[in-house]
Design a protein around this motif. Structure first.
Motif, PDB file in Angstrom:
ATOM      1  N   ASP A 267      69.643  64.362  86.992  1.00 17.55           N
ATOM      2  CA  ASP A 267      68.755  63.369  86.382  1.00 17.55           C
ATOM      3  C   ASP A 267      69.468  62.027  86.445  1.00 17.55           C
ATOM      4  O   ASP A 267      70.532  61.857  85.856  1.00 17.55           O
TER       5      ASP A 267
ATOM      6  N   ARG B  69      68.246  59.125  85.361  1.00 20.19           N
ATOM      7  CA  ARG B  69      67.765  58.173  84.346  1.00 20.19           C
ATOM      8  C   ARG B  69      68.918  57.789  83.430  1.00 20.19           C
ATOM      9  O   ARG B  69      70.013  58.321  83.512  1.00 20.19           O
TER      10      ARG B  69
ATOM     11  N   PRO C  42      70.869  57.334  79.648  1.00 17.03           N
ATOM     12  CA  PRO C  42      71.055  58.268  78.526  1.00 17.03           C
ATOM     13  C   PRO C  42      69.933  58.266  77.488  1.00 17.03           C
ATOM     14  O   PRO C  42      69.543  59.338  77.005  1.00 17.03           O
TER      15      PRO C  42
ATOM     16  N   GLU D 211      66.779  57.623  77.949  1.00 15.21           N
ATOM     17  CA  GLU D 211      65.624  58.298  78.541  1.00 15.21           C
ATOM     18  C   GLU D 211      65.838  59.812  78.526  1.00 15.21           C
ATOM     19  O   GLU D 211      64.932  60.581  78.195  1.00 15.21           O
ATOM     20  N   TYR D 212      67.028  60.222  78.897  1.00 15.47           N
ATOM     21  CA  TYR D 212      67.378  61.640  78.920  1.00 15.47           C
ATOM     22  C   TYR D 212      67.261  62.236  77.517  1.00 15.47           C
ATOM     23  O   TYR D 212      66.733  63.327  77.346  1.00 15.47           O
TER      24      TYR D 212
ATOM     25  N   HIS E 229      64.095  65.727  78.551  1.00 20.61           N
ATOM     26  CA  HIS E 229      64.763  66.095  79.802  1.00 20.61           C
ATOM     27  C   HIS E 229      64.428  67.532  80.177  1.00 20.61           C
ATOM     28  O   HIS E 229      63.959  68.312  79.353  1.00 20.61           O
TER      29      HIS E 229
ATOM     30  N   LEU F  63      72.882  64.972  83.642  1.00 15.31           N
ATOM     31  CA  LEU F  63      72.690  63.520  83.600  1.00 15.31           C
ATOM     32  C   LEU F  63      73.794  62.803  84.359  1.00 15.31           C
ATOM     33  O   LEU F  63      74.978  62.958  84.055  1.00 15.31           O
TER      34      LEU F  63
ATOM     35  N   CYS G 149      64.172  61.302  88.502  1.00  7.91           N
ATOM     36  CA  CYS G 149      64.246  60.185  87.553  1.00  7.91           C
ATOM     37  C   CYS G 149      62.941  60.148  86.771  1.00  7.91           C
ATOM     38  O   CYS G 149      62.356  61.191  86.501  1.00  7.91           O
TER      39      CYS G 149
END
Length: 104
Positions: free
Chosen positions: A24, A26, A28, A30-31, A35, A41, A64
């Motif tokens: 992933d 993206r 942190p 966003e995660y 997720h 990540l 993403c």
């Protein structure tokens, strides 16, 4: 650049068979908000293809939010000579739209 677009259902199937490592890219926050279980990540803002986690015999697939950042990350891998060519089309938004589970 060779870019393979995988659909969310394909990624879910490959994850279920333990055949891929899902990365992933993206950020942190966003995660943390949502997720995919098992995704690792590696934020694009700190992305270095040479420091990707070892996948062993597994294929690496990037994702993403909607697909743009993961496509750029695939391009960065290929420019660095790292054998990564796949991302999930539509990102986690497409994953959730397909009704697939996320962790929060």
């Amino acid at each position: 650049m060779t870019l393979k677009n995988l659909e969310p259902a394909e990624v879910a199937d490959l994850l279920g068979k333990n055949e891929i490592m899902l990365i992933d890219v993206r950020e942190p926050a966003e995660y943390a908000s949502a997720h995919i279980k098992g995704a690792v990540l590696v934020p694009l803002s700190q992305f270095d293809p040479h420091t990707l986690p070892g996948a062993g015999q597994k294929r690496i697939v990037l994702h993403c939010g909607v697909g743009g950042r993961s496509a750029r990350a695939v391009a960065a891998c290929q420019a660095a000579g790292i054998a990564v060519d796949s991302h999930m089309r539509g990102g986690i938004q497409a994953w959730m739209a397909a009704g697939l589970p996320v962790e929060r």
